[in-house]
Scaffold this motif. Structure first.
Motif, short mmCIF file in Angstrom:
data_model
loop_
_atom_site.label_atom_id
_atom_site.label_comp_id
_atom_site.label_asym_id
_atom_site.label_seq_id
_atom_site.Cartn_x
_atom_site.Cartn_y
_atom_site.Cartn_z
N THR A 1 68.60 -45.52 -25.06
CA THR A 1 68.43 -46.94 -25.65
C THR A 1 67.60 -47.73 -24.79
O THR A 1 67.33 -47.88 -23.67
CB THR A 1 69.77 -47.60 -25.85
OG1 THR A 1 70.18 -48.04 -24.63
CG2 THR A 1 70.40 -46.84 -26.98
N GLU A 2 66.99 -48.91 -25.33
CA GLU A 2 66.05 -49.84 -24.62
C GLU A 2 67.15 -50.54 -23.61
O GLU A 2 66.45 -50.76 -22.45
CB GLU A 2 65.82 -51.00 -25.57
CG GLU A 2 64.55 -50.56 -26.52
CD GLU A 2 64.05 -51.64 -27.46
OE1 GLU A 2 63.20 -51.47 -28.23
OE2 GLU A 2 64.79 -52.70 -27.58
N THR A 3 68.33 -50.80 -23.76
CA THR A 3 69.20 -51.47 -22.84
C THR A 3 69.59 -50.50 -21.90
O THR A 3 69.61 -50.91 -20.58
CB THR A 3 70.49 -52.04 -23.71
OG1 THR A 3 70.85 -51.10 -24.30
CG2 THR A 3 70.06 -53.16 -24.47
N GLU A 4 69.69 -49.45 -22.14
CA GLU A 4 70.27 -48.33 -20.78
C GLU A 4 68.94 -48.33 -19.85
O GLU A 4 69.08 -48.12 -18.82
CB GLU A 4 70.37 -46.97 -21.60
CG GLU A 4 70.51 -45.81 -20.61
CD GLU A 4 70.82 -44.56 -21.45
OE1 GLU A 4 71.26 -43.47 -20.59
OE2 GLU A 4 70.70 -44.54 -22.59
N LEU A 5 67.63 -48.20 -20.51
CA LEU A 5 66.44 -48.12 -19.69
C LEU A 5 66.23 -49.19 -18.76
O LEU A 5 65.75 -49.48 -17.81
CB LEU A 5 65.15 -47.73 -20.61
CG LEU A 5 65.33 -46.42 -21.16
CD1 LEU A 5 64.06 -46.08 -22.47
CD2 LEU A 5 65.08 -45.27 -20.15
N ALA A 6 66.49 -50.51 -19.40
CA ALA A 6 66.12 -51.80 -18.94
C ALA A 6 67.23 -51.92 -17.66
O ALA A 6 66.47 -53.07 -16.91
CB ALA A 6 66.22 -52.92 -19.89
N ASN A 7 68.09 -51.21 -17.49
CA ASN A 7 68.92 -51.29 -16.28
C ASN A 7 68.31 -51.20 -14.94
O ASN A 7 68.43 -51.21 -13.79
CB ASN A 7 69.94 -50.35 -16.25
CG ASN A 7 71.21 -51.04 -17.39
OD1 ASN A 7 71.29 -52.38 -17.30
ND2 ASN A 7 71.95 -50.22 -18.24
N ASN A 8 67.10 -50.05 -15.30
CA ASN A 8 66.35 -49.96 -14.04
C ASN A 8 65.31 -51.06 -13.56
O ASN A 8 64.88 -50.93 -12.33
CB ASN A 8 65.26 -48.70 -14.51
CG ASN A 8 66.24 -47.38 -14.97
OD1 ASN A 8 66.52 -46.70 -13.80
ND2 ASN A 8 66.41 -46.94 -16.17
N PRO B 1 65.46 -56.49 -24.66
CA PRO B 1 65.98 -55.19 -25.02
C PRO B 1 67.07 -55.21 -25.98
O PRO B 1 67.96 -55.77 -25.86
CB PRO B 1 66.30 -54.52 -23.53
CG PRO B 1 65.57 -55.39 -22.72
CD PRO B 1 65.38 -57.04 -23.18
N GLU B 2 67.12 -54.17 -27.09
CA GLU B 2 67.93 -53.99 -27.87
C GLU B 2 68.87 -52.55 -27.41
O GLU B 2 68.34 -51.87 -26.80
CB GLU B 2 67.69 -54.17 -29.23
CG GLU B 2 67.01 -55.63 -29.41
CD GLU B 2 66.74 -55.73 -30.93
OE1 GLU B 2 67.07 -56.47 -31.67
OE2 GLU B 2 65.54 -55.13 -31.33
N ASN B 3 70.09 -52.39 -28.60
CA ASN B 3 70.53 -51.03 -28.50
C ASN B 3 69.57 -50.15 -29.29
O ASN B 3 70.28 -49.57 -30.29
CB ASN B 3 71.97 -51.22 -28.74
CG ASN B 3 72.67 -49.94 -28.47
OD1 ASN B 3 72.48 -49.16 -27.50
ND2 ASN B 3 73.71 -49.63 -29.41
N LYS B 4 68.48 -50.12 -29.23
CA LYS B 4 67.60 -49.31 -30.04
C LYS B 4 67.20 -47.89 -29.34
O LYS B 4 66.53 -48.07 -28.01
CB LYS B 4 66.33 -50.06 -30.44
CG LYS B 4 65.46 -49.29 -31.45
CD LYS B 4 64.42 -50.24 -31.99
CE LYS B 4 63.55 -50.96 -31.05
NZ LYS B 4 62.33 -51.57 -31.74
N ALA B 5 67.24 -46.85 -29.95
CA ALA B 5 67.04 -45.68 -29.34
C ALA B 5 65.60 -45.48 -29.37
O ALA B 5 64.98 -45.45 -30.39
CB ALA B 5 67.82 -44.63 -30.00
N VAL B 6 65.14 -44.69 -28.11
CA VAL B 6 63.71 -44.29 -28.37
C VAL B 6 63.62 -43.19 -29.10
O VAL B 6 64.26 -42.21 -29.26
CB VAL B 6 63.40 -43.91 -26.73
CG1 VAL B 6 62.10 -43.08 -26.48
CG2 VAL B 6 63.40 -45.04 -25.75
N GLN B 7 62.46 -42.90 -29.68
CA GLN B 7 62.05 -41.85 -30.58
C GLN B 7 60.71 -41.25 -30.03
O GLN B 7 59.77 -41.75 -29.72
CB GLN B 7 61.77 -42.38 -31.90
CG GLN B 7 62.75 -43.16 -32.66
CD GLN B 7 64.15 -42.20 -32.98
OE1 GLN B 7 64.04 -40.97 -33.26
NE2 GLN B 7 65.30 -42.86 -32.84
N LEU B 8 60.59 -39.91 -30.15
CA LEU B 8 59.47 -39.09 -29.88
C LEU B 8 58.24 -39.42 -30.55
O LEU B 8 58.44 -39.85 -31.85
CB LEU B 8 59.77 -37.59 -30.09
CG LEU B 8 58.65 -36.51 -29.55
CD1 LEU B 8 58.59 -36.77 -28.21
CD2 LEU B 8 59.29 -35.22 -30.24
N GLY B 9 57.23 -39.57 -29.95
CA GLY B 9 56.05 -40.07 -30.40
C GLY B 9 55.74 -41.38 -30.97
O GLY B 9 54.70 -41.72 -31.48
#
Length: 460
Positions: free
Chosen positions: A224-231, A258-266
């Protein structure tokens, strides 16, 4: 210029970055330079406004921002200074980096807080020894360059303060916008930094680079965006812009965060973080190669990303002392013409406490590249039907003497800069001049396919 997507080793991330404090000598120099400008312009008084979002010009002299309040700094040509502070900042006069007398101004406090010591603002300015005949430079954060024929009487501070200053002045025309004294692209005091200031700001720029590389390395479908944003949150340091960590379409429902939106391939992905000293940003695709992209976008690299990277290379290779900012603007226009790539803003700008101080890069600019400047590449192309592309980072410009001072007084910072120069020259084949000092570890390192950690752009 030929740009290849090829195997590039990932740049080494700094592990020993620590804050560098601004010295008393630096703070004294800042005030002295302002007093010299005041004498040159025949000014009696400078009045600098600050709030949470627009506090950098104030902080430049005081060492702090008023956080959730407002504040003003009054400096007279004699050197006498006053700090006008709200309820919760009065204590800061004891810690300020400028010697100043405190004047409590309850109007600068939060709504409905106690109004003890309340007095008409005209009285407050008189208490700050502003004379009725004074020639005053009022400084906010904009100089309104090229806005109109006469911008000297446009003020970007609250009306109630301008009104009070005019009421105590025998001739309101004596109150002028003086922000250009600090941020003018040609002569602004804050656009030139000494070795101490460059080392101070390099710390924040380094954090931005670390955060962005960690983030793009962590990108994977399902995260998710929020998970990645912790970096992107490092050392508890304040950000000077909104942090971006966005998968797919940005700004849906007017949202910046950042939201709780999951990254999608492509799909496209973009991330940015800024600290004092600069911002780092990357925009690319969540992909291993072009086959992960939608069919209509599989020429993304040749159509958009590679030409854009060529413009970044052009920008970096033109960063040389004495070069005209107007010529650099024209070089970017030649590399990726606006009519085809639809970029709208300046292709770069100064950085300091704020992410965008001002910019020397515009048509007809009289500015030149000078030693002591800190500049950030900021070219934002756009082609309909394709995701964005972006590789933003900053550099400092330092002549031989300034480089020697950095090496002598800030050897750890200097070694990082030399390591970065070597990477850019040897791995990315970009011919940066000796005076170009990368402010973070990832300057010019760009992967258009984020999931492929081995392939990045290189000039060949």
């Amino acid at each position: 210029m030929k740009i290849n997507l090829t195997q590039i080793p990932m740049p080494k991330l700094t592990e020993d970055a620590v804050p560098v404090k601004l010295t008393e000598e630096t703070m004294t120099q800042r005030k002295e330079k302002l007093l010299q400008q005041m004498k040159k312009r025949n000014l009696d008084t400078v009045v600098i406004y600050a709030d949470r979002e627009h506090g950098a010009n104030f902080e430049y002299f005081t060492g702090f921002v008023p956080r959730f309040e407002e504040a003003m700094l009054v400096i007279h040509k004699t050197g006498k200074a006053f700090l006008l502070l709200g309820n919760e900042n009065t204590k800061m006069v004891e810690h300020a980096r400028i010697q100043a007398e405190l004047i409590h101004v309850p109007f600068f406090s939060l709504p409905n807080q106690p109004m003890k010591d309340e007095a008409p603002l005209e009285n407050v300015f008189r208490q700050a020894q502003i004379e009725t005949t004074a020639r005053i430079a009022l400084i906010g954060w904009k100089n309104f360059t090229s806005t109109c024929e006469d911008n000297t009487h446009l003020y970007d501070v609250p009306y109630y303060l301008v009104d009070a200053l005019k009421k105590i002045s025998e001739n309101p025309a004596n109150i002028v916008n003086g922000t250009d004294m600090l941020i003018s692209a040609v002569s602004g005091l804050r656009t030139i930094n000494n070795a101490n200031e460059i080392a101070h700001y390099e710390y924040g720029a380094t954090l931005a680079g670390i955060g962005v590389l960690r983030t793009i390395n962590a990108v994977a479908p399902g995260k998710t965006e929020t998970e990645l944003a912790n970096n992107l949150a490092l050392d508890g340091q304040p950000n000077n812009v909104f942090t971006i960590c966005a998968a797919g379409e940005r700004f849906t429902d007017g949202n910046f965060y950042p939201e709780n939106k999951a990254v999608q391939l492509g799909e496209p992905f973009s991330t940015s973080v800024g600290y004092k000293g600069g911002l780092s940003s990357r925009a690319a695709y969540v992909a291993t190669d072009q086959t992960d992209l939608p069919a209509s976008q599989q020429d993304y690299v040749s159509k958009l990303a590679a030409p854009y990277y060529g413009a970044v290379v052009t920008w970096l290779e033109n960063m040389r002392i004495g070069n005209k900012a107007n010529d650099i603007y024209d070089a970017i226009e030649s590399a990726i013409p606006k009519k085809d790539y639809h970029w709208k803003l300046n292709p770069g700008h100064f950085v300091a406490d704020e992410e965008w101080l001002s910019s020397p890069f515009y048509p007809g600019s009289a500015a030149r590249i000078k030693s002591g400047q800190m500049l950030q590449v900021d070219i934002i192309p756009s082609i309909a039907g394709y995701g964005g592309t972006g590789c933003e980072d900053g550099v400092a410009i330092a002549d031989k003497q300034l480089r020697a001072e950095l090496a002598d007084y800030y050897p750890t910072t200097w070694k990082r800069m030399c390591r970065r120069q070597k990477f850019i020259r040897e791995e990315l084949h970009i011919k940066i001049a000796d005076e170009v000092l990368p402010l973070n570890d990832i300057v010019a390192y760009y992967r258009p396919y984020l999931l492929n950690h081995k392939m990045a752009f290189r000039k060949d």
